[in-house]
Design a protein around this motif. Structure first.
Motif: not given
Length: 448
Positions: A210-217, A201-208, A185-189, A179-180
């Motif tokens: 939120g960010l979702r991690q794509l990998d564990a790197g 990360t990508v933006e969460t589809p429902m929460s305005p 700050s803001d989500r893009e920053t 959660r940003v």
């Protein structure tokens, strides 16, 4: 070979990792500590010995046994092997990973930090699992879904024909969401900052927010600039949405009645833009102490922490009718978070559920007194069981006619949160299968 050369490129060997999983499973059974706590403790104490791939393998193997627990018990009974953490783990190796007896014998050699050698009766029983699938047609629906008996009836009532699909999703590996903190700050920053340090990360589809991690790197989250500066907190998208539906706004008087370590308190403080007054309550001092650290890092200045002596604390009576928003994130079975905490479904039974339902009712009755006329009382759980959700609301309304349900779909539109994500119009109900987040229930009641 000197000390600097001693550490292998892959950290622990496969046999040592298998033995470590066995030790952790035994620790869970003997102490009752949850999986996350035991994994974190082991990883912390062995940080110089473990590679990232070791951690991933240890977590996956441990999770696999817990996710397949009922099915493994069924198989062990069928092949007439005594169910222990050892036999559960060995059976899972065969059924989930298609290991054979020769491979297991290489891993179980009985030396230091290795599992004991396979016994004759174990070999005879395990051989009967070779070539078999984890799910057998003779298993009951509850066993196939790896659902504990105490929860089958309630979940089948809620999901009907979708029971199997919903339970399957509760066994999927969960995402890691952030959660940003919009105070800073803001989500893009934040997204770009994390990317610069190896977090995709990508933006969460429902929460305005939120960010979702794509990998564990990348590095550990705690080592990132975004975390150190208080720009983000780990919070599942579903939990973010529950905080959103509270509708806390600048200048309001708000209470988080079961605040715990403050996840939703932090979210609401940002929604209030650090204005108004926010009270984080809990009966557990250690949880509130953790909240203190998080509030400071996030730059929250409009929140106070208050430890309650009991559900019916004197402070509640003194503060009657003072709050615009009262959030009850009630203690519950946690059935909506089984994909994160698979051990929790095996640590409870019908008696625990009955005690939780009673406690939830008491909390509702007590916290409701804090709500001012025209204010809103929000009841939420991370459970999917109707006993803890719809029936709690029905019982409360039968005794409190000054409260009425405000449709969740209308609040969603009021807050301009986009497409409404729940099948229920009255209540917000989220599930992993339908929403790809943890399971949550939330009901908004208005005092009229």
């Amino acid at each position: 070979m000197n000390d600097t050369q001693a550490k292998p490129a892959y950290g622990l060997g496969r046999a040592a990792r298998l033995n470590l999983v066995w030790e952790m499973l035994n620790e869970m059974g003997e102490t009752g500590r949850n999986m996350d706590a035991i994994l974190s403790s082991r990883f912390r104490h062995m940080q110089d010995q473990l590679e990232r791939r070791d951690r991933r393998d240890l977590e996956n193997r441990t999770r696999s046994v817990l996710m397949n627990y009922r099915k493994l018990l069924w198989w062990l009974k069928k092949i007439k092997l005594q169910p222990t953490m050892r036999t559960l783990l060995l059976a899972d190796m065969i059924l989930s990973e298609k290991s054979d007896i020769a491979q297991l014998e290489k891993l179980c050699i009985g030396s230091k930090n290795r599992m004991d050698m396979l016994r004759k009766e174990e070999i005879a029983g395990l051989k009967r699992l070779l070539g078999k699938d984890m799910i057998h047609p003779d298993m009951s629906e509850g066993v196939q879904a790896d659902c504990p008996d105490w929860a089958v009836k309630g979940l089948k009532e809620v999901f009907g024909d979708n029971f199997a699909d919903e339970l399957r999703a509760l066994n999927d590996k969960p995402s890691t969401d952030f959660r940003v903190n919009t105070l800073h700050s803001d989500r893009e920053t934040v997204k770009e900052s994390l990317k610069s340090q190896g977090f995709q990360t990508v933006e969460t589809p429902m929460s305005p927010i939120g960010l979702r991690q794509l990998d564990a790197g990348g590095p550990l989250l705690s080592e990132t600039e975004a975390f150190r500066q208080g720009w983000i907190e780990i919070q599942d998208e579903g939990s973010q949405l529950v905080a959103q539906i509270v509708g806390a706004k600048k200048g309001m008087q708000v209470v988080d009645f079961c605040a715990g370590a403050g996840g939703k308190t932090l979210a609401m403080a940002a929604m209030m833009e650090n204005s108004g007054h926010l009270v984080a309550c809990d009966v557990h001092s250690k949880r509130l102490q953790r909240a203190k650290v998080r509030l400071k890092r996030a730059g929250v200045v409009n929140a106070e922490r208050r430890q309650l002596e009991s559900t019916f604390d004197k402070w509640v009576k003194k503060s009657r009718g003072k709050f615009d928003r009262v959030l009850i994130d009630a203690p519950c079975s946690g059935s909506g978070t089984w994909r994160r905490n698979p051990d929790s479904k095996w640590s409870k039974d019908e008696t625990d559920l009955a005690e939780l339902v009673k406690l939830q009712s008491e909390i509702l009755q007590s916290a409701a007194r804090l709500t001012k006329t025209g204010g809103r009382l929000i009841y939420a759980t991370c459970s999917l069981l109707p006993e803890e959700n719809e029936r709690q609301i029905e019982a409360f309304l039968a005794q409190n006619d000054s409260f009425a349900v405000v449709k969740a779909v209308d609040i969603w539109a009021e807050l301009e949160l986009g497409d409404y994500p729940s099948a229920s119009q009255d209540y917000l109900r989220l599930t992993p299968a339908q929403n790809n987040c943890d399971g949550f229930f939330a009901c908004v009641l208005e005092k009229r």
